[in-house]
Design a protein around this motif. Structure first.
Motif, PDB file in Angstrom:
ATOM      1  N   GLN A  90       0.849  -1.184   0.000  1.00  0.00           N
ATOM      2  CA  GLN A  90       0.000   0.000   0.000  1.00  0.00           C
ATOM      3  C   GLN A  90       0.891   1.243   0.000  1.00  0.00           C
ATOM      4  O   GLN A  90       1.523   1.558   1.000  1.00  0.00           O
ATOM      5  N   SER A  91       0.935   1.908  -1.141  1.00  0.00           N
ATOM      6  CA  SER A  91       1.778   3.098  -1.230  1.00  0.00           C
ATOM      7  C   SER A  91       1.134   4.260  -0.479  1.00  0.00           C
ATOM      8  O   SER A  91      -0.088   4.332  -0.347  1.00  0.00           O
ATOM      9  N   MET A  92       1.972   5.146  -0.001  1.00  0.00           N
ATOM     10  CA  MET A  92       1.489   6.323   0.718  1.00  0.00           C
ATOM     11  C   MET A  92       1.729   7.576  -0.121  1.00  0.00           C
ATOM     12  O   MET A  92       2.447   7.551  -1.119  1.00  0.00           O
TER      13      MET A  92
ATOM     14  N   VAL B 274      -5.690  11.568  13.472  1.00  0.00           N
ATOM     15  CA  VAL B 274      -5.823  10.438  12.557  1.00  0.00           C
ATOM     16  C   VAL B 274      -7.250  10.434  12.034  1.00  0.00           C
ATOM     17  O   VAL B 274      -8.206  10.532  12.820  1.00  0.00           O
ATOM     18  N   ILE B 275      -7.413  10.308  10.724  1.00  0.00           N
ATOM     19  CA  ILE B 275      -8.734  10.232  10.110  1.00  0.00           C
ATOM     20  C   ILE B 275      -8.854   8.866   9.443  1.00  0.00           C
ATOM     21  O   ILE B 275      -8.009   8.487   8.613  1.00  0.00           O
ATOM     22  N   PHE B 276      -9.899   8.119   9.798  1.00  0.00           N
ATOM     23  CA  PHE B 276     -10.167   6.803   9.222  1.00  0.00           C
ATOM     24  C   PHE B 276     -11.257   6.940   8.166  1.00  0.00           C
ATOM     25  O   PHE B 276     -12.307   7.544   8.412  1.00  0.00           O
ATOM     26  N   TYR B 277     -11.025   6.333   7.016  1.00  0.00           N
ATOM     27  CA  TYR B 277     -12.005   6.305   5.926  1.00  0.00           C
ATOM     28  C   TYR B 277     -12.574   4.894   5.861  1.00  0.00           C
ATOM     29  O   TYR B 277     -11.813   3.912   5.743  1.00  0.00           O
ATOM     30  N   LEU B 278     -13.893   4.775   5.926  1.00  0.00           N
ATOM     31  CA  LEU B 278     -14.546   3.480   6.098  1.00  0.00           C
ATOM     32  C   LEU B 278     -15.361   3.089   4.873  1.00  0.00           C
ATOM     33  O   LEU B 278     -15.934   3.939   4.181  1.00  0.00           O
ATOM     34  N   ARG B 279     -15.425   1.787   4.659  1.00  0.00           N
ATOM     35  CA  ARG B 279     -16.328   1.205   3.673  1.00  0.00           C
ATOM     36  C   ARG B 279     -16.868  -0.084   4.277  1.00  0.00           C
ATOM     37  O   ARG B 279     -16.123  -1.047   4.462  1.00  0.00           O
ATOM     38  N   ASP B 280     -18.150  -0.086   4.608  1.00  0.00           N
ATOM     39  CA  ASP B 280     -18.790  -1.233   5.284  1.00  0.00           C
ATOM     40  C   ASP B 280     -18.057  -1.581   6.581  1.00  0.00           C
ATOM     41  O   ASP B 280     -17.748  -2.753   6.844  1.00  0.00           O
ATOM     42  N   LYS B 281     -17.779  -0.559   7.375  1.00  0.00           N
ATOM     43  CA  LYS B 281     -17.122  -0.692   8.674  1.00  0.00           C
ATOM     44  C   LYS B 281     -15.677  -1.178   8.587  1.00  0.00           C
ATOM     45  O   LYS B 281     -15.043  -1.438   9.607  1.00  0.00           O
ATOM     46  N   VAL B 282     -15.154  -1.297   7.380  1.00  0.00           N
ATOM     47  CA  VAL B 282     -13.756  -1.709   7.177  1.00  0.00           C
ATOM     48  C   VAL B 282     -12.938  -0.472   6.826  1.00  0.00           C
ATOM     49  O   VAL B 282     -13.333   0.330   5.963  1.00  0.00           O
ATOM     50  N   VAL B 283     -11.808  -0.314   7.477  1.00  0.00           N
ATOM     51  CA  VAL B 283     -10.926   0.819   7.220  1.00  0.00           C
ATOM     52  C   VAL B 283     -10.214   0.592   5.887  1.00  0.00           C
ATOM     53  O   VAL B 283      -9.438  -0.355   5.729  1.00  0.00           O
ATOM     54  N   VAL B 284     -10.489   1.464   4.916  1.00  0.00           N
ATOM     55  CA  VAL B 284      -9.859   1.352   3.597  1.00  0.00           C
ATOM     56  C   VAL B 284      -8.872   2.483   3.338  1.00  0.00           C
ATOM     57  O   VAL B 284      -8.148   2.458   2.337  1.00  0.00           O
ATOM     58  N   GLY B 285      -8.857   3.486   4.204  1.00  0.00           N
ATOM     59  CA  GLY B 285      -7.920   4.595   4.055  1.00  0.00           C
ATOM     60  C   GLY B 285      -7.654   5.264   5.384  1.00  0.00           C
ATOM     61  O   GLY B 285      -8.528   5.309   6.257  1.00  0.00           O
ATOM     62  N   ILE B 286      -6.432   5.767   5.557  1.00  0.00           N
ATOM     63  CA  ILE B 286      -6.039   6.454   6.789  1.00  0.00           C
ATOM     64  C   ILE B 286      -5.231   7.684   6.415  1.00  0.00           C
ATOM     65  O   ILE B 286      -4.311   7.610   5.592  1.00  0.00           O
ATOM     66  N   LEU B 287      -5.580   8.808   7.020  1.00  0.00           N
ATOM     67  CA  LEU B 287      -4.836  10.048   6.824  1.00  0.00           C
ATOM     68  C   LEU B 287      -4.270  10.491   8.169  1.00  0.00           C
ATOM     69  O   LEU B 287      -5.011  10.618   9.147  1.00  0.00           O
TER      70      LEU B 287
ATOM     71  N   ARG C   2      -0.473   1.001   7.494  1.00  0.00           N
ATOM     72  CA  ARG C   2      -0.429  -0.002   6.432  1.00  0.00           C
ATOM     73  C   ARG C   2      -0.917  -1.357   6.940  1.00  0.00           C
ATOM     74  O   ARG C   2      -1.612  -2.091   6.227  1.00  0.00           O
ATOM     75  N   LYS C   3      -0.581  -1.700   8.172  1.00  0.00           N
ATOM     76  CA  LYS C   3      -1.021  -2.983   8.726  1.00  0.00           C
ATOM     77  C   LYS C   3      -2.529  -2.999   8.977  1.00  0.00           C
ATOM     78  O   LYS C   3      -3.197  -4.018   8.751  1.00  0.00           O
ATOM     79  N   VAL C   4      -3.082  -1.877   9.437  1.00  0.00           N
ATOM     80  CA  VAL C   4      -4.524  -1.820   9.686  1.00  0.00           C
ATOM     81  C   VAL C   4      -5.292  -2.079   8.390  1.00  0.00           C
ATOM     82  O   VAL C   4      -6.266  -2.839   8.365  1.00  0.00           O
ATOM     83  N   ILE C   5      -4.841  -1.468   7.289  1.00  0.00           N
ATOM     84  CA  ILE C   5      -5.513  -1.673   6.012  1.00  0.00           C
ATOM     85  C   ILE C   5      -5.279  -3.081   5.494  1.00  0.00           C
ATOM     86  O   ILE C   5      -6.186  -3.719   4.936  1.00  0.00           O
ATOM     87  N   LYS C   6      -4.083  -3.590   5.686  1.00  0.00           N
ATOM     88  CA  LYS C   6      -3.777  -4.936   5.212  1.00  0.00           C
ATOM     89  C   LYS C   6      -4.623  -5.983   5.924  1.00  0.00           C
ATOM     90  O   LYS C   6      -5.061  -6.964   5.300  1.00  0.00           O
ATOM     91  N   ASP C   7      -4.907  -5.794   7.216  1.00  0.00           N
ATOM     92  CA  ASP C   7      -5.726  -6.769   7.963  1.00  0.00           C
ATOM     93  C   ASP C   7      -7.161  -6.792   7.444  1.00  0.00           C
ATOM     94  O   ASP C   7      -7.792  -7.848   7.417  1.00  0.00           O
ATOM     95  N   GLY C   8      -7.684  -5.625   7.042  1.00  0.00           N
ATOM     96  CA  GLY C   8      -9.020  -5.567   6.458  1.00  0.00           C
ATOM     97  C   GLY C   8     -10.132  -6.042   7.374  1.00  0.00           C
ATOM     98  O   GLY C   8     -11.085  -6.689   6.919  1.00  0.00           O
ATOM     99  N   GLU C   9     -10.056  -5.726   8.653  1.00  0.00           N
ATOM    100  CA  GLU C   9     -11.060  -6.189   9.612  1.00  0.00           C
ATOM    101  C   GLU C   9     -12.115  -5.114   9.875  1.00  0.00           C
ATOM    102  O   GLU C   9     -11.884  -3.925   9.636  1.00  0.00           O
ATOM    103  N   GLU C  10     -13.257  -5.547  10.365  1.00  0.00           N
ATOM    104  CA  GLU C  10     -14.309  -4.616  10.772  1.00  0.00           C
ATOM    105  C   GLU C  10     -14.049  -4.158  12.198  1.00  0.00           C
ATOM    106  O   GLU C  10     -13.629  -4.946  13.060  1.00  0.00           O
ATOM    107  N   TYR C  11     -14.308  -2.872  12.443  1.00  0.00           N
ATOM    108  CA  TYR C  11     -14.077  -2.306  13.766  1.00  0.00           C
ATOM    109  C   TYR C  11     -15.346  -1.593  14.229  1.00  0.00           C
ATOM    110  O   TYR C  11     -15.867  -0.729  13.529  1.00  0.00           O
TER     111      TYR C  11
END
Length: 631
Positions: A497-499, A582-595, A607-616
């Motif tokens: 995941q490039s930044m 920190v700003i979390f961008y969500l799609r169906d309760k899954v974090v798909v972007g972080i600023l 990068r690890k939070v997005i890679k895990d792809g879990e619902e929070y």
């Protein structure tokens, strides 16, 4: 059997007669021309076989004995002659060998002359061989300016191409890599063109292209000095290979089946592996394109080194500049020119259709806060504004806005996005993405056999987030490096995941990863900022302003949360000072972007939070991972 027996009965008496004749021939005349001597009675008594004595039998006997005699004489003569010739040849060899073994002082004048002639012939032959060998070694001046074949051909001279070249050489130290670029410059990094270069007090920056980072260290925008590269003319001849850059040339056609490209001057180059890293072309507004030549002359589509040099000189000689666009590039240039305008009479105006700066990226509250920050830099920001038409009048560019308002300015900067450069798709018959644009490639960045695509022009398949196209420096580094590895046989998928990052001067900056879209639901967690929570501070610690260089390919293997860590996703209120967060961008309760807003060195965790792809269900717990409340 019967025939053989009959023949033997006829020949046997003749052989006996021949034997008898041999014993008595010394006393009798054997040969008489045209006559056959009578055998007489005594001879007849020797014929015990009973063979008849007629004339035919005697004639046959004569021919047999005569032929045998003549054949024997001929054999003896030829044998003696051959022996004589062998004897002479042997004697000649012995004499020549004895003369070679004699000492120089024993040589006669004649022998010395013959030997001198032989040496002269030998030296002449050796000289001729040397001249032939030297003729086979092609002089540098005779070599073609452009190699006809290269193992690795990289189209485009930007960050992605340089990253690929470096990756290829790392895996194949003897590789010969040719970079073909339309620009006159060697590969360089683009971010400083809209950031650090504008904040230098050195008037020679446009010539040297060296700048001071936020930490005060000087650096050049070029990745490597000219000595790092070999010339295209010598690329095929250097012993250990290298990287060559062919400037001011454009690839206009790719023959995929023939592994061949054609340049704009009709020169053809064959290749083994090819990378397309053509980047993008700045978009322009239709209203500006229709305005005529005079408006076009006073409009900058900011992208290259020449654009920076030109705009830097213009900014020192005009009184008004209008920046159209509120995204990354437009906001960065607005802050840079606004800072310069504080000490001059330059007026800087920024207009865009969104409600605030970077409104497509940031949540509305943070976008509005950013707009106020840009205004404090001395920029007249006009959100919710569209340009309807433009014209040239009285040495000014006149912009007619959608609401009827007009703006008169000396120069216009169009920073309204990038169009991927896909001109080669037609000749190469490569697939384009109709939604995102760019060349469609697989997870290994491969478009066709022996052809890869990297950088802004690649529409790739993200294993976590689906098909994407990214236009940022770090993506160019990562995708270029991966393409280079796969060109040497690595066969790796694009999982990284490039930044990307943006700085609004030395005091405000952010880094982001994943899908960062303000249309998605967001959750922001903020804290009060400190002196070390700025781009200036992070470059002082890392030693570089190009932050992706230290973040690339880094993934946190584990994260820990302090026992007393707290994080509250407070509702934003007007006038809040968003020092860091920190700003979390969500799609169906899954974090798909972080600023990360003024939060640095935390990208591996994001990068690890997005890679895990879990619902929070509770993002406050995830916010604790970033330790934004630590001093």
């Amino acid at each position: 059997m019967l025939q053989c027996r009959a023949v033997w009965q006829k020949l046997a008496p003749l052989s006996r007669a021949s034997s008898t004749l041999g014993r008595t021939g010394s006393k009798r005349r054997v040969f008489k021309p045209y006559t056959v001597p009578p055998l007489g009675p005594s001879t007849g008594c020797l014929m015990s076989t009973g063979v008849s004595r007629n004339s035919n039998s005697n004639l046959m006997y004569f021919f047999i004995v005569g032929g045998t005699f003549i054949g024997g004489i001929t054999y003896v003569y030829s044998t003696i002659k051959e022996d004589k010739e062998r004897y002479k040849k042997r004697v000649t060899q012995m004499r020549s060998r004895s003369s070679e073994e004699r000492k120089p002082e024993e040589l006669s004048a004649k022998d010395a002359s013959e030997l001198s002639d032989q040496v002269s012939v030998k030296v002449t032959a050796e000289k001729s061989e040397t001249e032939i060998e030297s003729a086979t070694v092609e002089p540098v001046s005779a070599r073609p300016d452009i190699p006809s074949h290269v193992p690795y051909l990289l189209i485009g001279g930007g960050t992605a191409s340089f990253a690929a070249a470096r990756s290829i050489r790392a895996r194949d130290p003897g590789a010969r890599v040719l970079i073909v670029t339309e620009e006159p410059d060697l590969p360089y990094m683009r971010p400083p063109l809209s950031k650090e270069l504008w904040f230098s007090d050195d008037s020679s920056v446009p010539e040297t292209l060296k700048f001071k980072q936020w930490n005060g260290k000087e650096r050049s925008i070029y990745f490597q000095p000219p000595s790092f590269y070999v010339s295209p003319q010598e690329l095929s001849f250097v012993e250990n290979g290298g990287v060559a850059v062919l400037t001011r040339k454009k690839v206009v056609n790719i023959d995929v089946r023939g592994n061949k490209v054609k340049l704009d001057d009709d020169v053809e180059i064959t290749y083994d592996k090819c990378l397309i890293a053509t980047g993008g072309i700045p978009r322009n507004l239709p209203s500006l394109e229709r305005a005529g030549e005079e408006v076009q002359k006073r409009t900058t589509l900011f992208r290259k080194v020449e654009d920076f040099k030109s705009l830097e000189a213009i900014s020192r000689n005009v009184k008004s500049i209008v920046i159209i666009g509120g995204g990354f590039l437009g906001s960065e240039l607005a802050c840079a020119l606004g800072r310069r305008a504080q000490n001059t009479e330059l007026e800087v105006i920024q207009i865009f259709p969104e409600k605030g700066n970077m409104g497509k990226i940031l949540p509305e509250y943070l976008s509005n806060w950013t707009t106020e920050k840009v205004r404090k830099e001395g920029v007249n920001v006009m959100p919710n504004t569209l340009v309807k038409s433009a014209k040239y009048n009285d040495n000014k560019v006149v912009l007619l806005l959608k609401h009827g308002q007009t703006i008169k300015t000396d120069h216009v900067i169009a920073a309204v996005g990038l169009e991927p450069c896909v001109e080669l798709a037609k000749s190469a018959r490569l697939e384009l993405d109709s939604d995102l644009g760019g060349f469609r490639v697989n997870a290994e960045l491969q478009a066709r056999s022996n052809i890869w695509v990297a950088g802004d022009a690649a529409c790739f398949y993200d294993l976590k987030l689906g098909r994407r196209r990214v236009e940022h420096h770090d993506h160019a580094v990562v995708s270029g490096r991966l393409a280079g590895e796969n060109m040497t046989g690595a066969s790796k998928p694009y999982w990284h995941q490039s930044m990307f990052w943006s700085d609004l001067g030395p005091d405000v900056g952010y880094e982001a990863i994943g899908i960062v879209d303000s249309s998605l639901p967001t959750v922001g967690v903020f804290a009060k900022g400190t002196a070390k929570d700025t781009p200036r501070a992070v470059t002082e610690m890392s030693g570089t302003g190009i932050r992706s260089e230290s973040e690339t390919e880094t993934v946190a293997t584990s994260v820990s949360v302090a026992a007393d860590a707290t994080a509250v996703a407070h509702p934003p209120a007007g006038g809040d000072d968003y020092g860091k967060g920190v700003i979390f961008y969500l799609r169906d309760k899954v974090v798909v972007g972080i600023l990360l807003w003024n939060v640095f060195n935390r990208m591996p965790i994001a990068r690890k939070v997005i890679k895990d792809g879990e619902e929070y269900d509770d993002l406050n717990e995830i916010a604790k991972l970033f330790n934004i409340h630590d001093d």
